[in-house]
Design a protein around this motif. Structure first.
Motif, short mmCIF file in Angstrom:
data_model
loop_
_atom_site.label_atom_id
_atom_site.label_comp_id
_atom_site.label_asym_id
_atom_site.label_seq_id
_atom_site.Cartn_x
_atom_site.Cartn_y
_atom_site.Cartn_z
N GLY A 63 0.82 -1.20 0.00
CA GLY A 63 0.00 0.00 0.00
C GLY A 63 0.85 1.25 0.00
O GLY A 63 2.02 1.23 0.41
N LEU A 64 0.29 2.34 -0.48
CA LEU A 64 0.99 3.61 -0.57
C LEU A 64 0.21 4.65 0.22
O LEU A 64 -0.99 4.84 -0.01
N ILE A 65 0.87 5.33 1.14
CA ILE A 65 0.25 6.34 1.99
C ILE A 65 0.80 7.72 1.64
O ILE A 65 2.02 7.89 1.49
N GLY A 66 -0.08 8.69 1.52
CA GLY A 66 0.33 10.07 1.31
C GLY A 66 0.47 10.79 2.64
O GLY A 66 -0.49 10.87 3.40
N PHE A 88 4.18 2.98 9.32
CA PHE A 88 3.66 2.44 8.06
C PHE A 88 4.62 1.40 7.48
O PHE A 88 4.20 0.35 6.98
N ALA A 89 5.93 1.69 7.52
CA ALA A 89 6.92 0.78 6.95
C ALA A 89 6.91 -0.56 7.66
O ALA A 89 7.06 -1.61 7.03
N GLU A 90 6.74 -0.53 8.97
CA GLU A 90 6.73 -1.77 9.75
C GLU A 90 5.57 -2.68 9.34
O GLU A 90 5.62 -3.89 9.55
N ARG A 91 4.53 -2.09 8.77
CA ARG A 91 3.36 -2.87 8.34
C ARG A 91 3.36 -3.11 6.83
O ARG A 91 2.36 -3.56 6.28
N GLY A 92 4.48 -2.80 6.18
CA GLY A 92 4.61 -3.10 4.77
C GLY A 92 4.08 -2.05 3.82
O GLY A 92 3.89 -2.32 2.63
N ALA A 303 -0.67 6.94 12.70
CA ALA A 303 -0.46 5.97 11.62
C ALA A 303 -1.23 4.69 11.91
O ALA A 303 -1.83 4.09 10.99
N GLU A 304 -1.23 4.25 13.15
CA GLU A 304 -1.96 3.03 13.50
C GLU A 304 -3.47 3.21 13.28
O GLU A 304 -4.16 2.28 12.84
N ALA A 305 -3.99 4.39 13.58
CA ALA A 305 -5.41 4.66 13.35
C ALA A 305 -5.73 4.61 11.85
O ALA A 305 -6.77 4.08 11.44
N MET A 306 -4.84 5.15 11.03
CA MET A 306 -5.05 5.10 9.58
C MET A 306 -5.00 3.67 9.07
O MET A 306 -5.82 3.25 8.23
N LEU A 307 -4.08 2.87 9.58
CA LEU A 307 -3.98 1.47 9.16
C LEU A 307 -5.22 0.68 9.55
O LEU A 307 -5.70 -0.16 8.78
N ALA A 308 -5.75 0.93 10.74
CA ALA A 308 -6.98 0.25 11.16
C ALA A 308 -8.14 0.62 10.24
O ALA A 308 -9.01 -0.21 9.94
N TRP A 309 -8.15 1.87 9.77
CA TRP A 309 -9.19 2.32 8.84
C TRP A 309 -9.05 1.60 7.50
O TRP A 309 -10.03 1.09 6.94
N LEU A 310 -7.84 1.51 7.00
CA LEU A 310 -7.61 0.90 5.70
C LEU A 310 -7.79 -0.62 5.72
O LEU A 310 -8.38 -1.19 4.79
N GLU A 311 -7.29 -1.25 6.74
CA GLU A 311 -7.25 -2.72 6.76
C GLU A 311 -8.48 -3.36 7.39
O GLU A 311 -8.85 -4.48 7.03
#
Length: 337
Positions: A63-66, A88-92, A303-311
């Protein structure tokens, strides 16, 4: 679905794994026809559109994050961006970072470019622009986006907002100086009428009002140069002021230099408190008291909140304020010995 569907949404709807959906998108021969049909049906139902060029840019399934930041020259924002990017990098996930330098036209340009390249989500500390010129392009693209540290769009149900408890920070700083016996305390720095300036000043104003004391504000660009000039101006034109709460550590560090130039002993002749607690506060001399915001933790949590939203489809709460604390050092307590 109000946001743009993701590969995770497709996998959930089809009852398969994310990697299986990826294999379908890559036309892998390993996928059974029946499974492919399920995935394609889910894609059609959800309105999922595969951006192949963006996927190639990202390296397939990554995935790509802005990450859009208003002022990366400021160590406070730099630390936030570094912490978020590492999370973000730690989660790929790969991250595209842009510094807008407080220029609305640059912000509009980088947002449009990131959308064109297929970012999955935005984490944005925005420039101050009229609401209709801010995040509407992102809304129309259907991309999840969080406002952090600054809020320019009131639609927090669409663009969740996360920041720090600046009002409490201002109060803690004022109560600290009042507890040391000061009565003539100024607030220095920050552009007038900006929301973040008002937030940081609100706690200071409240504490001073409760003590029955007047306030004094000297606004300006939150920079070392402004802080240095203000220290010299206060000594020359406002000798009655005993201490100051600064909008940011950069202003406070500039004031340290200005007071040294004027022969004023910070911590004895004048008490000073910064805001943000960047690393330099504990390394300068005299060491600078500051409101610690722990922006590295805040960046990680954002960043963790954004990842939870995306995933997982868990949209962050409309509003969140992270706690702050006061760290007292030499500039307010005095230099030992």
């Amino acid at each position: 679905m109000s946001r743009r569907p993701t590969i995770v949404d497709v996998a959930r709807a089809a009852g398969v794994s994310k990697s299986t959906v990826s294999n379908v998108l890559q036309n892998s021969p390993l996928v059974k026809p029946a499974t492919r049909k399920l995935v394609e049906q889910a894609m059609g139902d959800l309105g999922y559109v595969y951006n192949r060029s963006a996927a190639n840019l990202r390296g397939g399934d990554i995935g790509l994050i802005g990450l859009v930041i208003n002022d990366l020259r400021n160590p406070f924002f730099t630390e936030f961006a570094a912490s978020a990017q590492m999370t973000f990098a730690e989660r790929g996930y790969a991250t595209v970072i842009a510094n807008t330098d407080e220029k609305p036209e640059i912000q509009a340009q980088v947002i449009a470019s990131m959308i064109e390249h297929g970012v999955s989500g935005f984490l944005i500390s925005p420039d101050y622009v009229p609401e209709e010129e801010g995040l509407e392009t992102i809304r129309r693209a259907g991309i999840p986006a969080m406002q952090v540290l600054r809020r320019i769009d009131p639609r927090t149900d669409v663009f969740p907002f996360a920041s720090l408890d600046y009002a409490t920070g201002g109060r803690l700083a004022a109560e600290h100086l009042l507890g040391l016996g000061l009565r003539r305390i100024a607030f220095v720095g920050g552009l007038a009428n900006r929301p973040v300036t008002e937030e940081r000043m609100s706690g200071y104003r409240a504490a001073m009002a409760e003590a029955g004391l007047d306030t004094a504000a000297f606004h300006g660009r939150p920079s070392r140069a402004f802080g240095r000039d203000m220290a010299l101006a206060l000594r020359a034109r406002h000798p009655e002021i005993e201490g100051a709460i600064c909008f940011s550590d950069l202003v406070a560090l500039g004031m340290l230099a200005g007071f040294a130039e004027a022969g004023t002993r910070v911590g004895t002749d004048f008490r000073l408190v910064g805001f943000d607690d960047i690393e330099e506060c504990a390394l300068t001399w005299p060491r600078l008291s500051s409101v610690r915001c722990d922006v590295a933790r805040f960046g990680r949590e954002s960043a963790e909140a954004m990842l939870a939203w995306l995933e997982e489809g868990r949209q962050p709460p409309p509003m969140r304020r992270a706690p702050v604390e006061l760290v007292a050092r030499h500039s307010s307590l005095g230099v030992p010995g």
